[in-house]
Enzyme design. Sequence first.
Site, PDB file in Angstrom:
ATOM      1  N   ARG A   1      43.590  41.892  38.023  1.00  0.00           N
ATOM      2  CA  ARG A   1      43.131  40.518  37.796  1.00  0.00           C
ATOM      3  C   ARG A   1      44.261  39.550  38.144  1.00  0.00           C
ATOM      4  O   ARG A   1      45.369  39.680  37.624  1.00  0.00           O
ATOM      5  CB  ARG A   1      42.744  40.350  36.326  1.00  0.00           C
ATOM      6  CG  ARG A   1      42.243  38.973  35.965  1.00  0.00           C
ATOM      7  CD  ARG A   1      41.895  38.934  34.475  1.00  0.00           C
ATOM      8  NE  ARG A   1      41.219  37.707  34.120  1.00  0.00           N
ATOM      9  CZ  ARG A   1      41.840  36.585  33.798  1.00  0.00           C
ATOM     10  NH1 ARG A   1      43.152  36.530  33.787  1.00  0.00           N
ATOM     11  NH2 ARG A   1      41.134  35.510  33.483  1.00  0.00           N
TER      12      ARG A   1
ATOM     13  N   GLY B   1      43.397  35.665  39.118  1.00  0.00           N
ATOM     14  CA  GLY B   1      42.898  34.431  38.492  1.00  0.00           C
ATOM     15  C   GLY B   1      41.616  34.659  37.699  1.00  0.00           C
ATOM     16  O   GLY B   1      41.144  33.770  37.004  1.00  0.00           O
TER      17      GLY B   1
ATOM     18  N   GLY C   1      42.979  32.510  41.387  1.00  0.00           N
ATOM     19  CA  GLY C   1      44.254  33.168  41.658  1.00  0.00           C
ATOM     20  C   GLY C   1      44.400  33.440  43.144  1.00  0.00           C
ATOM     21  O   GLY C   1      43.415  33.757  43.823  1.00  0.00           O
TER      22      GLY C   1
ATOM     23  N   HIS D   1      41.737  35.383  45.829  1.00  0.00           N
ATOM     24  CA  HIS D   1      41.213  34.362  46.747  1.00  0.00           C
ATOM     25  C   HIS D   1      41.660  34.624  48.190  1.00  0.00           C
ATOM     26  O   HIS D   1      40.830  34.683  49.107  1.00  0.00           O
ATOM     27  CB  HIS D   1      41.684  32.983  46.268  1.00  0.00           C
ATOM     28  CG  HIS D   1      41.211  31.844  47.107  1.00  0.00           C
ATOM     29  ND1 HIS D   1      39.881  31.533  47.269  1.00  0.00           N
ATOM     30  CD2 HIS D   1      41.902  30.933  47.843  1.00  0.00           C
ATOM     31  CE1 HIS D   1      39.771  30.479  48.071  1.00  0.00           C
ATOM     32  NE2 HIS D   1      40.982  30.104  48.433  1.00  0.00           N
TER      33      HIS D   1
ATOM     34  N   TYR E   1      32.286  35.317  47.641  1.00  0.00           N
ATOM     35  CA  TYR E   1      31.143  34.996  46.779  1.00  0.00           C
ATOM     36  C   TYR E   1      30.426  36.322  46.516  1.00  0.00           C
ATOM     37  O   TYR E   1      29.287  36.540  46.917  1.00  0.00           O
ATOM     38  CB  TYR E   1      30.225  33.971  47.457  1.00  0.00           C
ATOM     39  CG  TYR E   1      30.905  32.658  47.812  1.00  0.00           C
ATOM     40  CD1 TYR E   1      31.959  32.170  47.045  1.00  0.00           C
ATOM     41  CD2 TYR E   1      30.489  31.898  48.910  1.00  0.00           C
ATOM     42  CE1 TYR E   1      32.590  30.971  47.369  1.00  0.00           C
ATOM     43  CE2 TYR E   1      31.108  30.694  49.231  1.00  0.00           C
ATOM     44  CZ  TYR E   1      32.156  30.247  48.462  1.00  0.00           C
ATOM     45  OH  TYR E   1      32.771  29.063  48.782  1.00  0.00           O
TER      46      TYR E   1
HETATM   47  C1  FAD Z   1      34.449  27.947  40.262  1.00  0.00           C
HETATM   48  C2  FAD Z   1      34.766  28.733  41.515  1.00  0.00           C
HETATM   49  C3  FAD Z   1      35.026  28.047  42.698  1.00  0.00           C
HETATM   50  C4  FAD Z   1      35.329  28.754  43.874  1.00  0.00           C
HETATM   51  N1  FAD Z   1      35.594  28.077  45.035  1.00  0.00           N
HETATM   52  C5  FAD Z   1      35.914  28.758  46.160  1.00  0.00           C
HETATM   53  C6  FAD Z   1      36.252  28.078  47.364  1.00  0.00           C
HETATM   54  O1  FAD Z   1      36.287  26.852  47.431  1.00  0.00           O
HETATM   55  N2  FAD Z   1      36.537  28.819  48.468  1.00  0.00           N
HETATM   56  C7  FAD Z   1      36.538  30.195  48.437  1.00  0.00           C
HETATM   57  O2  FAD Z   1      36.843  30.812  49.460  1.00  0.00           O
HETATM   58  N3  FAD Z   1      36.242  30.861  47.305  1.00  0.00           N
HETATM   59  C8  FAD Z   1      35.931  30.186  46.171  1.00  0.00           C
HETATM   60  N4  FAD Z   1      35.633  30.871  45.025  1.00  0.00           N
HETATM   61  C9  FAD Z   1      35.597  32.337  45.059  1.00  0.00           C
HETATM   62  C10 FAD Z   1      36.991  32.929  44.884  1.00  0.00           C
HETATM   63  O3  FAD Z   1      37.705  32.806  46.095  1.00  0.00           O
HETATM   64  C11 FAD Z   1      36.882  34.418  44.515  1.00  0.00           C
HETATM   65  O4  FAD Z   1      36.179  34.568  43.317  1.00  0.00           O
HETATM   66  C12 FAD Z   1      38.264  35.060  44.440  1.00  0.00           C
HETATM   67  O5  FAD Z   1      38.122  36.458  44.494  1.00  0.00           O
HETATM   68  C13 FAD Z   1      38.986  34.652  43.175  1.00  0.00           C
HETATM   69  O6  FAD Z   1      40.265  35.200  43.114  1.00  0.00           O
HETATM   70  P1  FAD Z   1      40.922  35.446  41.674  1.00  0.00           P
HETATM   71  O7  FAD Z   1      42.262  36.030  41.878  1.00  0.00           O
HETATM   72  O8  FAD Z   1      40.797  34.214  40.854  1.00  0.00           O
HETATM   73  O9  FAD Z   1      39.898  36.481  41.064  1.00  0.00           O
HETATM   74  P2  FAD Z   1      40.036  37.884  40.339  1.00  0.00           P
HETATM   75  O10 FAD Z   1      38.792  37.967  39.529  1.00  0.00           O
HETATM   76  O11 FAD Z   1      41.326  38.033  39.638  1.00  0.00           O
HETATM   77  O12 FAD Z   1      39.991  38.900  41.547  1.00  0.00           O
HETATM   78  C14 FAD Z   1      38.931  38.963  42.490  1.00  0.00           C
HETATM   79  C15 FAD Z   1      38.913  40.343  43.164  1.00  0.00           C
HETATM   80  O13 FAD Z   1      40.164  40.578  43.803  1.00  0.00           O
HETATM   81  C16 FAD Z   1      40.844  41.678  43.185  1.00  0.00           C
HETATM   82  N5  FAD Z   1      42.240  41.293  43.007  1.00  0.00           N
HETATM   83  C17 FAD Z   1      42.700  40.216  42.321  1.00  0.00           C
HETATM   84  N6  FAD Z   1      44.029  40.171  42.391  1.00  0.00           N
HETATM   85  C18 FAD Z   1      44.423  41.224  43.132  1.00  0.00           C
HETATM   86  C19 FAD Z   1      45.691  41.702  43.537  1.00  0.00           C
HETATM   87  N7  FAD Z   1      46.811  41.082  43.176  1.00  0.00           N
HETATM   88  N8  FAD Z   1      45.751  42.824  44.281  1.00  0.00           N
HETATM   89  C20 FAD Z   1      44.611  43.480  44.639  1.00  0.00           C
HETATM   90  N9  FAD Z   1      43.376  43.070  44.275  1.00  0.00           N
HETATM   91  C21 FAD Z   1      43.284  41.949  43.528  1.00  0.00           C
HETATM   92  C22 FAD Z   1      40.157  41.873  41.843  1.00  0.00           C
HETATM   93  O14 FAD Z   1      40.307  43.188  41.345  1.00  0.00           O
HETATM   94  C23 FAD Z   1      38.735  41.492  42.169  1.00  0.00           C
HETATM   95  O15 FAD Z   1      38.088  42.565  42.817  1.00  0.00           O
HETATM   96  C24 FAD Z   1      35.352  30.174  43.844  1.00  0.00           C
HETATM   97  C25 FAD Z   1      35.125  30.852  42.633  1.00  0.00           C
HETATM   98  C26 FAD Z   1      34.813  30.144  41.488  1.00  0.00           C
HETATM   99  C27 FAD Z   1      34.535  30.906  40.219  1.00  0.00           C
END
Ligand code: FAD
Length: 461
Positions: A39, A41, A110, A114, A402
């Site tokens: 995880r 973000g 995060g 992302h 998404y």
């Molecule tokens: C409110 C909202 C707005 C959004 N807007 C956009 C946007 O404008 N443009 C866009 O492109 N996307 C957008 N998203 C989607 C977003 O890019 C994805 O949900 C992205 O995966 C989030 O990354 P995270 O690290 O926060 O998520 P996490 O839930 O932490 O991780 C997402 C996935 O990646 C894996 N992962 C996370 N960190 C790592 C790591 N360090 N190493 C290996 N695997 C890892 C996790 O296991 C999981 O499978 C949005 C999402 C939300 C909820």
Amino acid sequence: MFISSTTPKPQFIVTPLTESHIQAAVICSKRYGFLIRVRSGGHDYEGLSYISHKAFIIIDLVKFQEINVNIADKTAWVQAGATVGQVYYRIAEQSNNTHAFPSGVCPTMGVGGHIGGGGLGFLMRKYGLAADNVVDAYFIDVKGRILNRKSMGEDLFWAIRGGGGASFGVIVAWKINLVPVPAVVTVCNIPKTLEQGATSLFHIWQNVAHKFDRNIFMRTIVQAVGAQKRRTIEVAFQSVFLGTIKELLPLMKISFPELGLGVKDCNEMSWVNSTLSVAGLTGNPVEILLNRSQRTKNYFKGKSDFVQNVISETDLESIWKVMLAQDISPMMIDEPLGGRMDEILESSIPFPHRVGNLYNIQYFMPWQNGSATTRYLEATKRLYNYMTPYVSKSPRASYVNYKDLDLGINHDVNTTYLEARVWGEKYFKGNFLRLATVKSKVDPENFFWNEQSIPPFHGRA
Ligand SMILES: Cc1cc2nc3c(=O)[nH]c(=O)nc-3n(C[C@H](O)[C@H](O)[C@H](O)COP(=O)(O)OP(=O)(O)OC[C@H]3O[C@@H](n4cnc5c(N)ncnc54)[C@H](O)[C@@H]3O)c2cc1C
């Protein structure tokens, strides 16, 4: 992260402080037979960074937030647990508002997940995706080794930039390229209802937004608003232009005069302030970008599509009817491609949705009450199904950030590449085979498995 008591809980949550803690977590969970959920973000659309139905641990990178900006060579090292908002803030602060980074809208995402899934946002028509702007990475593989671009090799480095997080190992940090932005940008927002000509304007927008000067990014947010007799469709035309109002207005007069954009619809500000504006945070100090806590605690469902042919006004009217037929409907967030996105090859990184696509649709359905979940999911599916004739086909493409488990899942670690193609080619088209081939080399036993992780491909396609 566990707002429902029925959500499966992990055996442990590891919050590493150093790389060696991540290495130990990988090696120990392998030895004791626990799955890993990583995880950064926590914004995963299906909760795959913190939920598993098999015994699992979470590696939560919340303490990996360091951002080192190097203005001299226009790069930054960002640790995976840093948020997009923190990255925007530090780059603006240290470049004196002259530089930025092209990635998404929500500041609490995060960079681990992302960028790992691509990362599209308001700068993509000018500079491409976040993942197009990664030049190096630190990564921990299934054997617990720390690798960088040179030691991991170009195939794995290709796969982690857009192949969807979690399939290959743990991203520790990305090295990203900073991109130049002017001191002043212009943010505009024009909402139009059906009664104000929204259908015809949306129809024109489809034709022009992907061809605009690449300093203009104009997305639309389409939603059903109002109650009973006043219920209607509203299309909000929301844009950020890299320049002043004075420079923007003549361009819009040539490219989209029908919208009637005027000075009153526009606000000038720094680029970093524009990120607050498009995220609905206008009026807050820019330091809010450093705050990583989620502001809303909703349930939501997301799905996505890519549109390759302009939808006619008659067909738009029938889509609006479906959105208005019931008291709930997802909103559609439409983001134009074109510009730099058209120049980057489909195979350059795993994200394949390039030239030939006019815009991306995200169907986004939030709700508050957990007991109404089925109704909201059905409404989302209804609109998505109705859109079938109007969007890309063979495959009907989707965007991996998404994430949508309705597209298909890996039932267990033995799900094959051929079985997984049903969802994998929707996200990655022809790049899915290369991803599965890389997987077979770096994680042949499929330790980094989840319901939509890349399966290893050992044979011939
Ligand atoms: C409110 C909202 C707005 C959004 N807007 C956009 C946007 O404008 N443009 C866009 O492109 N996307 C957008 N998203 C989607 C977003 O890019 C994805 O949900 C992205 O995966 C989030 O990354 P995270 O690290 O926060 O998520 P996490 O839930 O932490 O991780 C997402 C996935 O990646 C894996 N992962 C996370 N960190 C790592 C790591 N360090 N190493 C290996 N695997 C890892 C996790 O296991 C999981 O499978 C949005 C999402 C939300 C909820």
